[in-house]
Design a protein around this motif. Sequence first.
Motif, PDB file in Angstrom:
ATOM      1  N   ALA A   1     -90.183  20.714  -2.627  1.00  0.00           N
ATOM      2  CA  ALA A   1     -89.821  18.989  -2.513  1.00  0.00           C
ATOM      3  C   ALA A   1     -88.285  18.871  -1.977  1.00  0.00           C
ATOM      4  O   ALA A   1     -88.154  18.031  -1.551  1.00  0.00           O
ATOM      5  CB  ALA A   1     -90.233  18.502  -3.695  1.00  0.00           C
ATOM      6  N   VAL A   2     -87.431  19.731  -2.801  1.00  0.00           N
ATOM      7  CA  VAL A   2     -86.391  19.473  -2.352  1.00  0.00           C
ATOM      8  C   VAL A   2     -85.679  19.861  -0.998  1.00  0.00           C
ATOM      9  O   VAL A   2     -85.066  18.976  -0.192  1.00  0.00           O
ATOM     10  CB  VAL A   2     -85.161  20.461  -3.145  1.00  0.00           C
ATOM     11  CG1 VAL A   2     -83.899  20.464  -3.014  1.00  0.00           C
ATOM     12  CG2 VAL A   2     -85.243  19.917  -4.654  1.00  0.00           C
ATOM     13  N   CYS A   3     -86.231  21.052  -0.352  1.00  0.00           N
ATOM     14  CA  CYS A   3     -85.954  21.341   1.130  1.00  0.00           C
ATOM     15  C   CYS A   3     -86.551  20.294   1.999  1.00  0.00           C
ATOM     16  O   CYS A   3     -85.894  20.207   3.043  1.00  0.00           O
ATOM     17  CB  CYS A   3     -86.478  23.099   1.265  1.00  0.00           C
ATOM     18  SG  CYS A   3     -85.354  24.030   0.352  1.00  0.00           S
ATOM     19  N   ALA A   4     -87.632  19.942   1.696  1.00  0.00           N
ATOM     20  CA  ALA A   4     -88.514  19.025   2.953  1.00  0.00           C
ATOM     21  C   ALA A   4     -87.759  17.759   2.595  1.00  0.00           C
ATOM     22  O   ALA A   4     -87.582  17.106   3.887  1.00  0.00           O
ATOM     23  CB  ALA A   4     -89.905  18.887   2.132  1.00  0.00           C
ATOM     24  N   HIS A   5     -87.153  17.247   1.578  1.00  0.00           N
ATOM     25  CA  HIS A   5     -86.456  16.008   1.524  1.00  0.00           C
ATOM     26  C   HIS A   5     -85.069  15.972   2.159  1.00  0.00           C
ATOM     27  O   HIS A   5     -84.739  15.157   2.809  1.00  0.00           O
ATOM     28  CB  HIS A   5     -86.151  15.645   0.124  1.00  0.00           C
ATOM     29  CG  HIS A   5     -85.246  14.488  -0.126  1.00  0.00           C
ATOM     30  ND1 HIS A   5     -85.968  13.088  -0.054  1.00  0.00           N
ATOM     31  CD2 HIS A   5     -84.066  14.093  -0.146  1.00  0.00           C
ATOM     32  CE1 HIS A   5     -85.025  12.204  -0.235  1.00  0.00           C
ATOM     33  NE2 HIS A   5     -83.996  12.709  -0.279  1.00  0.00           N
ATOM     34  N   LEU A   6     -84.237  17.341   2.119  1.00  0.00           N
ATOM     35  CA  LEU A   6     -83.149  17.364   2.768  1.00  0.00           C
ATOM     36  C   LEU A   6     -83.226  17.844   4.298  1.00  0.00           C
ATOM     37  O   LEU A   6     -82.253  18.015   4.969  1.00  0.00           O
ATOM     38  CB  LEU A   6     -82.427  18.384   2.170  1.00  0.00           C
ATOM     39  CG  LEU A   6     -81.841  18.078   0.537  1.00  0.00           C
ATOM     40  CD1 LEU A   6     -81.121  19.401  -0.048  1.00  0.00           C
ATOM     41  CD2 LEU A   6     -80.965  16.844   0.908  1.00  0.00           C
TER      42      LEU A   6
END
Length: 251
Positions: A74-79
């Motif tokens: 979720a973090v990497c996809a958002h960034l």
Amino acid sequence: MRSEPGAPTLANMSAPPRSTVILPRLVAGAPIEGDAAGGPARSPCPARDVPVGPGGGRLLSQALCLARVELPTAVCAHLHMGYGAPLLTKPLGLARALVAIARHADDACAARGRSRAARLELDRVGELPEGELVKELTSRLESVEWPHWVPRIGMVTPFGMDIAVGMDRQRPPKIPKGVTCPLLSARVVSAIRGPVFMRDMAPTLTHLLDLFGSTTPSGTWELWLPVRPGTVRSPATAPSIASHATDREAP
């Protein structure tokens, strides 16, 4: 050991020290498959609909899956950054990424603009001392509002490493099938203590400091709600989940 039918049973314990215990008489529960006269199957209470979150819905005999959380994804996809991005793999990289995302979560722009602002913010967050970082992260997590599908207490199932062998860790991952918001994912994970989820406890940062650095290296969990058999229906077949939007209590 002998007793009269319908009466409590006296059981002598032979191993010293000897004692006598009273076993209560068993009481038959309400029939759920059909009554003694062969009537139609019935349940002691009507099954109710329970709201579920992203990635949830599986109903087993004793539990309902409420959501799936893949925090690093979720973090990497958002960034729009890969798992191997240097800013994320440094010490406290995950914590710094969450703070950078939180600082721009309420920006009045499209999701792409908030993602870009968070990436730029990472450089500034990288200069924060550890104490200030932890304090801000805790404060940001406490301000995340719980969705209606989050129970007061639940069970947690962790998953091992499920990242494909040979994948390009520098490319951004696809949006996770479960909870997509990185801040909500982090808030759910901060309420995990071993195999138990406790919504109303203060956030813990055990799993939130480093990417893949927690006791669950994949950063992936499923949240389950214990239920009595026959008391809930699978959301896939339930006629209406919206009518129970305010139901946040465990059965």
